[in-house]
Design a protein around this motif. Sequence first.
Motif, PDB file in Angstrom:
ATOM      1  N   LEU A   1      23.435 -57.134  31.434  1.00 53.56           N
ATOM      2  CA  LEU A   1      22.026 -57.273  31.077  1.00 53.56           C
ATOM      3  C   LEU A   1      21.698 -58.743  30.797  1.00 53.56           C
ATOM      4  N   PHE A   2      20.727 -59.287  31.537  1.00 50.12           N
ATOM      5  CA  PHE A   2      20.277 -60.669  31.361  1.00 50.12           C
ATOM      6  C   PHE A   2      18.945 -60.650  30.610  1.00 50.12           C
ATOM      7  N   VAL A   3      18.876 -61.474  29.576  1.00 52.86           N
ATOM      8  CA  VAL A   3      17.657 -61.557  28.769  1.00 52.86           C
ATOM      9  C   VAL A   3      17.156 -62.993  28.799  1.00 52.86           C
ATOM     10  N   GLN A   4      15.912 -63.178  29.225  1.00 51.47           N
ATOM     11  CA  GLN A   4      15.309 -64.510  29.274  1.00 51.47           C
ATOM     12  C   GLN A   4      13.870 -64.377  28.798  1.00 51.47           C
ATOM     13  N   LYS A   5      13.669 -64.754  27.528  1.00 50.51           N
ATOM     14  CA  LYS A   5      12.368 -64.559  26.879  1.00 50.51           C
ATOM     15  C   LYS A   5      12.035 -63.068  26.871  1.00 50.51           C
ATOM     16  N   ASP A   6      10.921 -62.679  27.485  1.00 47.70           N
ATOM     17  CA  ASP A   6      10.535 -61.265  27.482  1.00 47.70           C
ATOM     18  C   ASP A   6      11.131 -60.489  28.655  1.00 47.70           C
ATOM     19  N   GLN A   7      11.815 -61.200  29.533  1.00 51.71           N
ATOM     20  CA  GLN A   7      12.383 -60.560  30.721  1.00 51.71           C
ATOM     21  C   GLN A   7      13.762 -60.001  30.413  1.00 51.71           C
ATOM     22  N   ARG A   8      13.970 -58.712  30.693  1.00 54.75           N
ATOM     23  CA  ARG A   8      15.267 -58.057  30.507  1.00 54.75           C
ATOM     24  C   ARG A   8      15.588 -57.331  31.802  1.00 54.75           C
ATOM     25  N   ILE A   9      16.685 -57.733  32.454  1.00 58.45           N
ATOM     26  CA  ILE A   9      16.995 -57.178  33.768  1.00 58.45           C
ATOM     27  C   ILE A   9      18.498 -57.063  33.961  1.00 58.45           C
TER      28      ILE A   9
END
Length: 787
Positions: A104-112
Motif C-alpha cells: 500500500l502506497f500513501v501519498q497525501k490523500d492518495q492511497r493505492i
Amino acid sequence: MFKNYFKIALRGFAKHKLTFFINLFGLSLGLWAAILIGLWVNSELTINKEIPEVGRVYQMMEHQSYGSDVFTTNSTPGVLAESMKESLAEVELASTYTWMENLLFVQKDQRIKLEGLFAMPDFLKIYDYGVIEGDLNSMLTENNHVILSESGAISLFGRTDVVGEDVEIKGGTETQNFIVQGVVKDFPASSTIKFDFLLPYSWFFAENDWLEDWGNNGPRTIIRLREGVDGDAFSASVENFIKDRNKESNVRLFAYPLGDLYLHGQWKDGQPVEGRIKNVKLFAMIGLFVLIIACINFMNLSTAKSQKRAKEVGVRKVAGANKQSLVYQFLSESLLITFFSGIIAVVLVQASLPIFNDLTGKVISVPYGSFYFWLQLLMIILFTGIVAGSYPAFYLSATKVVSVFRSFTKSGKGVVMARKGLVLFQFILATILIVSTLVVYQQINYAMNQDLGYSKDQLIQVPLEGKLKESFDVFKTELEKNENIESVTRSSFGFLGRNNNTGGVSWEGKDPENAALFEVIRVDYDFLKTAGLELVQGRGFDRMNGSDSTSGAILNQTAYELMQKDHEGSEFFRLWDEERAITGIVKDFHFESFRQNVAPAILLLDPKNTWQGYIKMNTDQIQETIAYMEKTAINLNPEFPFEYSFMDENYARLYSEDVRLRDLAQYFSILTIIISCLGLLGLSAHIAEQKTKEIGIRKVLGASTFSILQVINKEFILIVSLSILIGSGIAFWLMQDWLNGYQYKINFEWWFIPLAAITIMGVALITVTFQSLKAAHSNPVKAIKSE
C-alpha cells in the motif's frame, strides 16, 4: 496487358458469383486465422527478447536432488548474485530479486495498492528499457529510496516528474517512509517481469537474516556475462558453486539463457523437456494448415468449374493465346481474389482482436506502422494467391483445343485422385482437432472438478495486512457471529503451489535415498475445519494442548507413508533438528496442478507466522456476506482496502494455459470444419458437373431423388471415412503424449472417436446433400443436352 487481365478477372467474378463468393469467403477465413495465429506466435517468440544484450543474459537455476527425484527451480540463495559478481570474472552484472508483492502506497490523500519487488542495483542495468527521471547508476543504492515505473508514478502522483517526492509504504504490519529516486519506462508487453515499483534488495536483506544462509533458497538471480564468454561453458563451470560454499548442499547450479526460458525452460527429473514451444509449434502448424486448406478449396472450386472455362480457354488458344499468357491470366485472378481476401482478413483481425486477446490472455495489436508487418502480409498474400491459383492455372491452360470442341474435358485419374487426396487431408486435420479438443476438454474438466482433498467451494482467501493481522482473533470472532459464515482461520499457505519447502526433515532409520522436499504449512486453529481437510488418523491441533505449537505436527498421507517406509509405527520426526510428534494425519490434498504428484506436507501450529485469512461460507447470499466481511475488516483495519478472492477461481488459474489451449483448439477446429466443408462443396459441385448427363438419363428412366443423391454422396463417404480413421489414429498418439504430462489424468475414452466421426460426417453430409439435391432437381432435358 495487366489491365486487360484485371478486367477479364472482374468479368469472371461477376459471371460466376457463387464461386467467387465461396473462394473469397474461404480465403478470407484462412488468412484471418493465419494472421491471428501469426500475431500470437510472434508475441510468444519475442518474450524477453527485447532485453538489451539478451544473448548474454542468464537466469541462475538449481537442480535439487532428493533421493531419485530432481526438483528444478529458479529459487536461489540470497547471497548468490553478490558472490558470483565478486568471484567470477565472467560475470559483468548480477542481481538478486524477490517475488512480487502488493504494498500500500500513501501519498497525501492518495492511497493505492501497487505491485513490485525488491532488487539489487544491477537489475535495472540488465533490464535497461530506459529511464524517464533520475540517474540509473544511483538507483536502488540507498535503503530509503524507491523506484517507480511510468505507470506506477502516474497512478500514484498523476505525473512522472516525481524524483525527490516522499511516499509512505505499508506492508503487513510495517510502515516505512521512502523517497522516490527515479522513474523508469514501463517494461514492454514482451517482458515476463512487470512492476509498479522497485525497492532496494539491501533493505530486504537486512530485515531477513535467513537470506545469508547458503542452504536457503527463495529469491531469484539474474546475471549478464561479459562479451565473448561462452554461456554453456560458464554454466558447466558453476555447477558446484553452491556446494563449494555449503558442503551439505544437494544443489547443482546452472545458467540458462533468459531469452529461451519462457519457451523452453521446463525440466522433468533434471532433464529438459519441451515447454511452451510445443504449443507455439502446434498453433503455427494449425495456422499454416488452415491457410493451405483454404488454398485447396480454391483449387477444387476452380477445377470444378473447368468445363465452363474450357471453351473460353479453347477460344483464346484459337485466337492465338499461348500457355504462358493463360497461366498469367488465371494467376492474376487468384491473386486478385487473395488481395480482396487479405483486405477482408485484416478487417476481421481488427474486429476480433479484443475477443482473441481475452482468449489468449495477451495484449496483441496489429502493428500497422511496421514495414515488416506489411511486407510479411504481402508475402503471405502472394504465397496464398500463387499456391491457390497455380494448379488451376496450369491445369486449365493445358486444355487441348480439340478436346474442348469435342466436349471432352474430363479430368484424368491423377487429377481426380489429387483432388480427393486434398479433401482427405482437410478432414484428417479436422478429425485431429476435434478429437484433441475433446480430450483436452475432458482432462481440464477432470482436473477442475476432481476431489482435491480440501473444499475450495465458498472458501474465501483474505490477505492479512496492517491491523487485520494484529487483531485477527477479534476479526475471527466478529465474522463467526454471522450465521452465513461457518468458520475462520489463517495460514501461510496459498493452496496454489509450493512457497515454503525444505529437505531438512529426518526420522529414525531414514534411508538417504528416501529423501524428499517437504512443504511446510503454518496454520492456526480450525484450519482443518475451514479448509475441509479430512483427518484420517490422530487429532487436529487442540487449544487445550499447549505443546502442539512447539512440538506437534500434522502430516499428509504422502509424508506419513514416506516415513513409514523406513520405520513403521514411527510417531516422531525431526524438522530442522527439532523433534516433532505426529499428532494427526490428513488425507492427501492437491496444492499443485494435476501435472505433479501430491508432495509430502507438514502442518505446524504457528499463527504468528501466517499472512492469509480463510473464511468458509455456507450460504447462497454471497454478496451480502462479503459486504459484512468488508465492513468488519475496514472497521478493524481502515488504512487498507478490503481484498478477497474465491479459492475455486484461484485454483482455476493453475490451468489457465490449458484452458486457453482448449478454447483455441475448439475455435480453430470449428473454423477448419467450415473451410473444409467449403472444399467438400467444391468437390461435390465438380462431381455433379461431371455426372450431369448420367443424372439426366437416370431421371428420365425414373430414378428417385434418393438414388440420385447416392450417385454423388458415395464419392465422398469413403474419403471422409478414411480421413476419420487416419485422423483418429494420429489424434490418439498426440493426445496420449499430451496426457503423459499429467500425473492424474483421464483415459482416452472410446467414445471420443465416434463423437468426432458423427460430427464430421454429419456436417459433410449436410454440405454434399445440398449440392446433390440441386443436381437431382435440375431439368433432365437440359442435363442431356449439356453434352
